[in-house]
Design a protein around this motif. Structure first.
Motif, PDB file in Angstrom:
ATOM      1  N   ASP A 139       0.776  -1.260   0.000  1.00 53.53           N
ATOM      2  CA  ASP A 139       0.000   0.000   0.000  1.00 53.53           C
ATOM      3  C   ASP A 139       0.802   1.302   0.000  1.00 53.53           C
ATOM      4  O   ASP A 139       1.795   1.418   0.721  1.00 53.53           O
ATOM      5  N   GLN A 147       4.136   0.646   2.274  1.00 51.83           N
ATOM      6  CA  GLN A 147       4.356  -0.569   3.037  1.00 51.83           C
ATOM      7  C   GLN A 147       5.558  -1.274   2.427  1.00 51.83           C
ATOM      8  O   GLN A 147       5.557  -1.584   1.221  1.00 51.83           O
ATOM      9  N   ARG A 161      -7.478  -1.042  11.750  1.00 60.26           N
ATOM     10  CA  ARG A 161      -6.241  -0.501  11.167  1.00 60.26           C
ATOM     11  C   ARG A 161      -6.453   0.542  10.072  1.00 60.26           C
ATOM     12  O   ARG A 161      -7.551   0.789   9.623  1.00 60.26           O
ATOM     13  N   ASP A 162      -5.324   1.073   9.632  1.00 64.80           N
ATOM     14  CA  ASP A 162      -5.183   1.969   8.475  1.00 64.80           C
ATOM     15  C   ASP A 162      -5.813   3.350   8.679  1.00 64.80           C
ATOM     16  O   ASP A 162      -6.659   3.791   7.875  1.00 64.80           O
TER      17      ASP A 162
END
Ligand code: FRU
Length: 536
Positions: free
Chosen positions: A61, A77, A190-191
């Motif tokens: 990502d 990432q 997450r994220d």
């Protein structure tokens, strides 16, 4: 006589020994050459001409994108020790135009709270966090998921952490009171994507929690209050929800604005594996609610995907990048979790899509997101070939690599008076007999990409076993399209960006010819313009 025989024998032996030595050297040279050919061919054949790839190893990502002082930042990432996914870091690259990138040292390393999963970064202009230094430039604050495997299990503990930078994003210091959000109940949590909410003078953040998106607010990027959530039972749920983004967009040609929520999902994409869906609606400061008409259309047929191709995932927008027309700028990961770790490149794995401008438009069928390559790519145009009024009665060559190198090209075309009985198929081909087919099938009303014979395809059963399709939403009688070609990718923007398809491929030799063919009925190709893109 004997001595002469002896001498001849010795001479033969010497020649033999010398030739053996020669052979072994040649063998070595051959091996070396072969090695070089292997590395050379991977670089020459597969390293994209203009899509970002890390020099080495695994990337997924895009993360933490922000614009500041002339530079677009792109973190990603990154697994620096291998070409498959592993302990995540944030790699870093910068660009002045979102097209050509310079890779910088790794920005965030794993720590005792875990590895560094996806997240975002903002320029804290007002120094609300207090991380800035007096008389210095604004601090950049990154918010990411700390992900730690729970010992002896396959589960991960995911918490949200922050880190700040006082050198415009080059290096970061982790906040001493991390994590800033902990939730003991949720496995997938997450994220975080942070943005500035100017109307309410606060930060907002959305994050993915399995089957929904959670909304938060904060005054200082450290203390976060939960506001609401959205998504259970709505839209695609074929897999886990990931990498959200949330922002307001003007509706083209009106003075209306609407809120857009991006949600990546894996698996469950329209053509299998990973993809990014979107929702359009309103936000009252606490709760996001879908627009009524949008919601009705979504329930009837879920065709709200940023990109229908198999290779555009986890895309989010740049923060602090203001555009004249209020549009958003984004980039996505150009791969799919179904096969990303098996694609036939060894030195690096994965590329990003071209950066795109995202806008909202409204037509008879309601609101729709449109996306197109950022204008900056046009600065790389070189040689141009324009053709007009070509009758396509059979497979017809449009252009080949003698005129334009098709591994670095931008093509636009127009076909008017579409025939409902016909389909329009472009073909990219090379001397190895590989071919990539794409186009529009008017009978089925679908755009398509068929990569089943595009080169190396057998590294994964999910790569090319099905033809990728995208419904055409526009009812225009004319078809316009933009095609971006690189060595290993195609990005298709039809109907002004209303239908987008992005896919990767791995041919055995560079593609060097583009042709167009009809099915059933001949047709007229009104215009086609092929621009060489030069990057040196
Ligand atoms: C999406 C994703 C994110 C996660 C990251 C880990 O591709 O699974 O949800 O943060 O990748 O690398």
């Amino acid at each position: 006589m004997k001595t002469i025989k002896h001498l001849v024998a010795i001479l033969f032996a010497m020649v033999f020994l010398l030739s053996c030595k020669d052979k072994s050297e040649t063998n070595n040279q051959d091996a070396q050459l072969q090695n070089e050919v292997v590395t050379l061919s991977e670089e020459t054949l597969y390293r994209p001409n203009y899509h970002f790839t890390p020099k080495k190893n695994w990337m997924n990502d895009p993360n933490g994108m922000f614009y500041y002082n002339g530079y677009y930042h792109l973190y990603f990432q990154y697994h620096p020790d291998s070409n498959v996914w592993g302990p995540m870091h944030w790699g870093h690259a910068i660009s002045t135009d979102m097209i050509t990138w310079r890779e910088l040292p790794i920005a965030l390393y794993p720590d005792e709270l875990g590895t560094i999963f996806s997240g975002s970064a903002v320029v804290d202009i007002g120094n609300t966090s207090g991380f800035g230094k007096v008389d210095n430039s604004a601090p950049v604050v990154a918010m990411y998921t700390s992900s730690k495997q729970i010992e002896g299990t396959d589960n991960w503990k995911q918490t949200q952490s922050i880190a700040f930078s006082n050198d415009e994003g080059k290096t970061y210091t982790k906040y001493e009171n991390n994590p800033v959000i902990d939730n003991n109940e949720l496995k997938d949590f997450r994220d975080p994507k942070v943005s500035w909410d100017g109307e309410r003078n606060r930060w907002m953040m959305v994050l993915a929690a399995g089957d929904r998106i959670m909304f938060y607010e904060s005054k200082d990027l450290k203390d976060w209050n939960y506001l609401s959530d959205f998504g259970q039972g709505i839209g695609g749920h074929g897999g886990v929800w990931e990498c959200p983004d949330f922002f307001k967009l003007p509706v083209n040609g009106t003075d209306e604005t609407k809120w857009v929520l991006f949600v990546s999902i894996n698996p469950g994409g329209p053509n299998g594996g990973s993809a990014t869906q979107y929702f359009i609606g309103d936000f009252d400061g606490t709760q996001f609610a879908m627009d009524a008409e949008f919601s009705k259309a979504l329930n009837e047929e879920h065709n709200y995907w940023i990109d229908f191709g198999k290779d555009n995932y986890a895309g989010v927008s740049w923060s602090n990048a203001s555009t004249k027309d209020g549009s958003k700028l984004m980039i996505g990961w150009m791969s799919n979790w179904q096969y990303a770790q098996a694609v036939p490149t060894e030195t690096w794995r994965s590329a990003m899509t071209v950066a795109r401008k995202v806008q909202l438009q409204q037509n008879d069928q309601g609101y729709r997101l449109v996306s197109n390559p950022v204008r900056e790519i046009e600065n790389y145009r070189g040689k141009k070939v324009k053709k007009e009024n070509i009758l396509i009665a059979e497979e017809t060559k449009i252009i080949d690599s003698k005129t334009i190198d098709l591994t670095s090209a931008e093509i636009t075309f127009n076909i008017s008076d579409l025939n409902p009985e016909s389909s329009y198929t472009f073909k990219l081909s090379n001397k190895s007999g590989d071919e990539l087919l794409f186009g529009y099938d008017h009978i089925k009303n679908n755009f398509f990409i068929n990569r089943s014979k595009s080169g190396k395809v057998d590294f994964s059963k999910d790569f090319a076993s099905k033809i990728t399709v995208a419904p055409r939403t526009s009812t225009n009688k004319n078809l316009s399209g933009k095609i971006l070609l690189d060595k290993t990718s195609i990005e298709l923007f039809f109907d002004g960006g209303e239908s987008v398809l992005t896919e990767i491929f791995f041919p055995n030799a560079p593609y060097e010819q583009l042709s167009l063919k009809p099915t059933n009925q001949e047709f007229n190709l009104d215009t086609i313009e092929v621009n060489q893109l030069n990057f040196n």
